[in-house]
Motif scaffolding. Structure first.
Motif, mmCIF file in Angstrom:
data_model
loop_
_atom_site.group_PDB
_atom_site.id
_atom_site.type_symbol
_atom_site.label_atom_id
_atom_site.label_comp_id
_atom_site.label_asym_id
_atom_site.label_seq_id
_atom_site.Cartn_x
_atom_site.Cartn_y
_atom_site.Cartn_z
ATOM 1 N N ARG A 26 0.832 -1.216 0.000
ATOM 2 C CA ARG A 26 0.000 0.000 0.000
ATOM 3 C C ARG A 26 0.860 1.257 0.000
ATOM 4 N NH1 ARG A 26 -4.399 -2.271 4.052
ATOM 5 N NH2 ARG A 26 -5.840 -3.090 2.512
ATOM 6 N N LYS A 27 1.936 1.252 0.799
ATOM 7 C CA LYS A 27 2.821 2.420 0.837
ATOM 8 C C LYS A 27 3.468 2.660 -0.520
ATOM 9 C CE LYS A 27 4.010 2.471 5.735
ATOM 10 N NZ LYS A 27 5.077 2.301 6.732
ATOM 11 N N HIS A 28 3.872 1.594 -1.181
ATOM 12 C CA HIS A 28 4.513 1.735 -2.487
ATOM 13 C C HIS A 28 3.523 2.298 -3.514
ATOM 14 C CE1 HIS A 28 7.413 0.894 -5.644
ATOM 15 N NE2 HIS A 28 6.421 0.361 -6.336
ATOM 16 N N VAL A 29 2.302 1.765 -3.531
ATOM 17 C CA VAL A 29 1.297 2.236 -4.486
ATOM 18 C C VAL A 29 0.915 3.682 -4.173
ATOM 19 C CG1 VAL A 29 -1.090 1.908 -5.259
ATOM 20 C CG2 VAL A 29 0.426 -0.051 -5.053
ATOM 21 N N GLU A 30 0.772 4.030 -2.889
ATOM 22 C CA GLU A 30 0.451 5.413 -2.524
ATOM 23 C C GLU A 30 1.564 6.365 -2.940
ATOM 24 O OE1 GLU A 30 -0.498 5.543 1.630
ATOM 25 O OE2 GLU A 30 -2.362 4.431 1.342
ATOM 26 N N TYR A 31 2.820 5.925 -2.816
ATOM 27 C CA TYR A 31 3.946 6.753 -3.249
ATOM 28 C C TYR A 31 3.863 7.022 -4.755
ATOM 29 C CZ TYR A 31 8.637 8.028 -4.679
ATOM 30 O OH TYR A 31 9.703 8.662 -5.255
ATOM 31 N N LEU A 32 3.570 5.966 -5.540
ATOM 32 C CA LEU A 32 3.443 6.155 -6.985
ATOM 33 C C LEU A 32 2.255 7.051 -7.314
ATOM 34 C CD1 LEU A 32 4.175 2.551 -8.316
ATOM 35 C CD2 LEU A 32 5.652 4.559 -8.467
ATOM 36 N N GLN A 33 1.147 6.905 -6.590
ATOM 37 C CA GLN A 33 -0.019 7.754 -6.830
ATOM 38 C C GLN A 33 0.284 9.211 -6.497
ATOM 39 O OE1 GLN A 33 -2.965 5.510 -4.502
ATOM 40 N NE2 GLN A 33 -4.190 5.406 -6.370
ATOM 41 N N LYS A 34 0.972 9.447 -5.389
ATOM 42 C CA LYS A 34 1.315 10.821 -5.013
ATOM 43 C C LYS A 34 2.241 11.455 -6.044
ATOM 44 C CE LYS A 34 0.761 10.250 -0.045
ATOM 45 N NZ LYS A 34 1.420 10.117 1.248
ATOM 46 N N THR A 35 3.178 10.660 -6.564
ATOM 47 C CA THR A 35 4.088 11.186 -7.572
ATOM 48 C C THR A 35 3.336 11.521 -8.861
ATOM 49 O OG1 THR A 35 5.802 9.781 -6.625
ATOM 50 C CG2 THR A 35 6.270 10.777 -8.747
ATOM 51 N N LEU A 36 2.415 10.645 -9.267
ATOM 52 C CA LEU A 36 1.601 10.926 -10.454
ATOM 53 C C LEU A 36 0.733 12.153 -10.222
ATOM 54 C CD1 LEU A 36 0.531 10.219 -13.271
ATOM 55 C CD2 LEU A 36 -1.072 8.644 -12.172
ATOM 56 N N PHE A 37 0.162 12.280 -9.034
ATOM 57 C CA PHE A 37 -0.664 13.440 -8.701
ATOM 58 C C PHE A 37 0.152 14.726 -8.797
ATOM 59 C CE2 PHE A 37 -2.541 16.444 -5.692
ATOM 60 C CZ PHE A 37 -3.880 16.419 -6.088
#
Length: 188
Positions: A26-37
């Motif tokens: 979850r932390k890894h996916v959230e990191y990628l989502q935040k970067t895309l955002f």
């Protein structure tokens, strides 16, 4: 595929649905989502934004989380689609086989969704309403792509200051009321 990418995907052979590994995913996916955002918000080059979309779509942890949600968390995990297959992961080899097949299909954009199974649900007034049930593999792919779409929709809503609180993840009526109260105190 480069040597680094191959080594990164070799970790799936050791995967188990333990709480610590789910938190890590979850932390890894959230990191990628935040970067895309952030990339969308700051208007980075389209080439870079597309690379982040592809990275999130092909992310091993994104796929594992989608499998976890469909096979363990979802209330419809015992409901099969039109193909009649219910995915039950009881051993590590079953998880490895499923992730390998998903990687092959989704990474090469060869995924072809199957039609939904239609069921008529009776309503209290005597009529029925149709319900479409996708296959479990389709649900997993939908979960993978939902992570990308959620990020882009959130950025779009925040950019246009639409202030929509309906049908959004981590949003509630209490937050909408607080926002309205703030506008009421400002005299707007």
């Amino acid at each position: 595929m480069s040597g680094h990418a191959v080594r990164a995907y070799e970790g799936y052979k050791k995967w188990r649905f333990t709480p610590s590994q789910i938190i890590k995913a979850r932390k890894h996916v959230e990191y990628l989502q935040k970067t895309l955002f952030r990339a969308l918000k700051e208007h980075w080059k389209l080439r870079v934004i597309n690379r982040f979309r592809l990275l999130l779509k092909n992310s091993y942890y994104n796929k594992i989380l989608s499998i976890y949600k469909v096979t363990r968390l979802n209330n419809g995990k015992k409901t099969a689609g039109i193909d009649g297959i219910k995915i039950k992961i009881k051993s590590q080899s079953q998880l490895n086989d499923l992730t390998r097949r998903l990687f092959a299909d989704v990474n090469r954009d060869q995924w072809k969704p199957k039609p939904n199974r239609r069921i008529d649900i009776p309503k209290p007034d005597g009529t029925t309403r149709p319900l479409g049930i996708p296959t479990q593999r389709d649900r997993i792919v939908q979960g993978i792509l939902t992570t990308i779409l959620e990020t882009e929709v959130e950025e779009l809503i925040n950019t246009n200051k639409l202030g929509s609180y309906g049908f959004r993840r981590k949003m509630s009526t209490a937050e909408a009321i607080n926002c309205l109260a703030a506008y009421a105190y400002c005299g707007k």
